[in-house]
Design an enzyme around this catalytic site. Structure first.
Site, short mmCIF file in Angstrom:
data_model
loop_
_atom_site.label_atom_id
_atom_site.label_comp_id
_atom_site.label_asym_id
_atom_site.label_seq_id
_atom_site.Cartn_x
_atom_site.Cartn_y
_atom_site.Cartn_z
N ASP A 106 0.85 -1.19 0.00
CA ASP A 106 0.00 0.00 0.00
C ASP A 106 0.88 1.24 0.00
OD1 ASP A 106 -2.14 -1.71 0.26
OD2 ASP A 106 -2.23 -1.51 2.45
N1 URA Z 1 -1.01 -5.92 4.09
C1 URA Z 1 -1.56 -4.69 4.06
O1 URA Z 1 -2.60 -4.47 4.64
N2 URA Z 1 -0.92 -3.74 3.35
C2 URA Z 1 0.24 -3.92 2.71
O2 URA Z 1 0.77 -2.99 2.10
C3 URA Z 1 0.81 -5.20 2.75
C4 URA Z 1 0.17 -6.19 3.45
#
Ligand code: URA
Length: 229
Positions: A106
């Site tokens: 993310d």
């Molecule tokens: N899980 C999440 O919620 N976000 C990420 O970026 C990676 C794993």
């Protein structure tokens, strides 16, 4: 491989652009200016590549693997919407090759991100079948105790999914800091698992993905890595 093909594989430009660079004496390999596009190049023997006097990063061919320490507020996408792309952290000619991220982080997640032009490696690293472990350092909103860890290890039901997902391991290293290891890569998996277990993720850093961690890389730095095949 001839020089012209080599330059194209390096992402330097189209056939026409690379031909013009060679013709104008602007390409040197291992310190020697090369004037003939048909010059035989052995990729493994290229130590330096200069284009118009500028040193270019030499991309291992045919496949390369990049370990990036992803900074916050970068998107794992070639077409980002709100923040710059993680690919903007790389040299232009590398971005011009067929580079893809191995899974996604993310925009607000930091840490290990692998990038490659090797589709089979990408599949192997991300397919749930291969159970490649990823370890996250999670900053929690609320104080937690062992109950949270056991809940995550026993499995939680994610919103909109029929099956439970369990952590490989969950360990508290502070009242609001959790080390969580998982082997799938579902959308927002860590945030959703922690939410399903009754807490909330305030910060997320991927410390490890398979064999790789970012200990030797500052945020935003990257290097080539060489996986054992
Ligand atoms: N899980 C999440 O919620 N976000 C990420 O970026 C990676 C794993």
């Amino acid at each position: 491989m001839d020089l012209l093909k080599y330059l194209q594989a390096q992402g330097i430009g189209s056939r026409k652009e690379c031909t013009a660079l060679i013709k104008n004496g602007l390409i040197s390999v291992n310190g020697t200016v090369l004037h003939d596009g048909k010059t035989d190049i052995v990729p493994e023997q290229v130590r330096s590549l200069h284009i118009d006097g500028e040193e270019a990063v030499v991309i291992p061919l045919p496949y390369y693997y990049i370990l990036l320490n992803k900074p916050e507020n970068y998107e794992t996408s070639h077409k980002p919407r709100d923040y710059p792309s993680v690919f903007s952290l790389l040299p232009d000619h590398l971005r011009a090759t067929d580079i893809q991220a191995v899974g996604r982080l993310d925009a607000d997640t930091t840490g290990v991100l692998l990038l490659t032009n090797d589709g089979r490696f990408n599949h192997r690293m991300t397919s749930p079948k291969h159970k490649v472990e990823k370890r996250y350092r999670v900053r929690l909103k609320h104080d937690a105790d062992e109950t949270l860890c056991r809940t995550l290890e026993n499995g939680v039901l994610l919103h909109d999914e029929g099956e439970t997902v369990a952590a490989v391991s969950a360990e508290l290293v502070g009242s609001r800091t959790l080390l969580l290891t998982i082997c799938e890569g579902k959308y927002h998996q860590v945030k959703r698992m922690v939410a399903a277990a009754g807490n909330r993720v305030e910060g997320l850093h991927r410390e490890r993905f398979g064999d790789w961690d970012t200990q030797d890389l500052q945020s935003g730095e990257w290097r080539f890595v060489y996986p054992e095949q």
